[in-house]
Design a protein around this motif. Structure first.
Motif, PDB file in Angstrom:
ATOM      1  N   LYS A 114       4.965 -16.365  31.126  1.00 19.75           N
ATOM      2  CA  LYS A 114       5.242 -16.804  32.657  1.00 19.75           C
ATOM      3  C   LYS A 114       5.019 -18.077  32.471  1.00 19.75           C
ATOM      4  N   LEU A 115       3.972 -18.797  31.879  1.00 16.66           N
ATOM      5  CA  LEU A 115       3.649 -20.265  32.031  1.00 16.66           C
ATOM      6  C   LEU A 115       4.880 -20.777  31.281  1.00 16.66           C
ATOM      7  N   GLU A 116       5.340 -20.381  30.364  1.00 13.54           N
ATOM      8  CA  GLU A 116       6.443 -21.049  29.837  1.00 13.54           C
ATOM      9  C   GLU A 116       7.627 -21.077  30.574  1.00 13.54           C
ATOM     10  N   GLU A 117       7.954 -19.913  31.363  1.00 18.26           N
ATOM     11  CA  GLU A 117       8.823 -19.984  32.282  1.00 18.26           C
ATOM     12  C   GLU A 117       8.807 -20.864  33.387  1.00 18.26           C
ATOM     13  N   LEU A 118       7.647 -20.663  33.976  1.00 22.56           N
ATOM     14  CA  LEU A 118       7.404 -21.653  34.968  1.00 22.56           C
ATOM     15  C   LEU A 118       7.426 -23.215  34.583  1.00 22.56           C
ATOM     16  N   SER A 119       6.956 -23.498  33.357  1.00 23.04           N
ATOM     17  CA  SER A 119       7.095 -24.834  32.918  1.00 23.04           C
ATOM     18  C   SER A 119       8.721 -25.097  32.370  1.00 23.04           C
ATOM     19  N   LYS A 120       9.589 -24.216  32.292  1.00 29.10           N
ATOM     20  CA  LYS A 120      10.918 -24.484  32.222  1.00 29.10           C
ATOM     21  C   LYS A 120      11.520 -24.805  33.596  1.00 29.10           C
ATOM     22  N   ASN A 121      10.989 -23.953  34.433  1.00 27.15           N
ATOM     23  CA  ASN A 121      11.507 -24.079  35.943  1.00 27.15           C
ATOM     24  C   ASN A 121      11.184 -25.474  36.410  1.00 27.15           C
ATOM     25  N   ILE A 122      10.125 -26.164  36.256  1.00 29.19           N
ATOM     26  CA  ILE A 122       9.729 -27.359  36.487  1.00 29.19           C
ATOM     27  C   ILE A 122      10.491 -28.379  35.680  1.00 29.19           C
ATOM     28  N   ASP A 123      10.553 -28.302  34.563  1.00 26.44           N
ATOM     29  CA  ASP A 123      11.404 -29.214  33.713  1.00 26.44           C
ATOM     30  C   ASP A 123      12.922 -29.208  34.232  1.00 26.44           C
ATOM     31  N   SER A 124      13.532 -28.153  34.590  1.00 25.50           N
ATOM     32  CA  SER A 124      14.625 -28.122  35.134  1.00 25.50           C
ATOM     33  C   SER A 124      14.744 -28.691  36.505  1.00 25.50           C
ATOM     34  N   LEU A 125      13.853 -28.763  37.309  1.00 21.70           N
ATOM     35  CA  LEU A 125      13.776 -29.221  38.414  1.00 21.70           C
ATOM     36  C   LEU A 125      13.655 -30.961  38.288  1.00 21.70           C
ATOM     37  N   GLN A 126      13.425 -31.381  37.614  1.00 23.37           N
ATOM     38  CA  GLN A 126      13.534 -32.779  37.370  1.00 23.37           C
ATOM     39  C   GLN A 126      14.780 -33.255  36.900  1.00 23.37           C
TER      40      GLN A 126
END
Length: 168
Positions: free
Chosen positions: A156-168
């Motif tokens: 889940k943390l990895e997914e969240l991290s990917k989502n944050i990265d994709s926001l940038q």
């Protein structure tokens, strides 16, 4: 007289002799008289022989009885000595036996108590081991759950991290 008549003559003489009256028939010849005297003397000789042998046997029996009496006295003396040897220890042996009996009476309930306690111990040990197994199983389950939870959280943390990265 013929030979077949001699046994009758001897029998007749014996019967007459045993009845106490020794009378001869006037019909008897000198030869018959001589034969009857001979038979009578043979009979007396046999009786004397029997009496002599009877006395010999009686003497042997008396001698044996004397030896038996001596052996009986010796055996009685030996028995007295044996009993004398056993007497001093008899009291101590009886005392020790009484103590053994008393200890046995005490041991019996203690043995039952030991058996009861041993059964209780075995039951408690079995319950302890069962609970230990259950604990090990629960720890194993906990570790599996914790591992799964960590894996899921990391994912889940990895997914969240990917989502944050994709926001940038």
């Amino acid at each position: 007289m013929q030979t077949g008549e001699h046994p009758q003559l001897q029998q007749q003489l014996m019967v007459q002799n045993s009845s106490g009256s020794l009378s001869f028939n006037s019909n008897l010849s000198k030869e018959d008289e001589e034969m009857s005297r001979s038979a009578l003397s043979n009979f007396r000789a046999k009786e004397e022989e029997i009496e002599r042998k009877k006395m010999e046997v009686r003497e042997k029996v008396q001698a044996q009885l004397g030896r038996v009496e001596e052996e009986t006295k010796r055996l009685a003396t030996i028995r007295e000595e044996l009993e004398g040897l056993a007497d001093p220890m008899r009291k101590e042996v009886a005392l020790v036996r009484k103590k053994i009996d008393a200890v046995n009476k005490e041991l019996k309930p203690l043995g039952h108590t030991c058996q009861k306690k041993e059964k209780e111990y075995k039951d408690a040990l079995e319950a302890f081991n069962d609970k230990n197994k259950e604990k090990v199983q629960l720890i194993t389950k906990l570790m599996e759950l914790v591992s799964e939870s960590e894996r899921l959280r990391l994912k889940k943390l990895e997914e969240l991290s990917k989502n944050i990265d994709s926001l940038q």
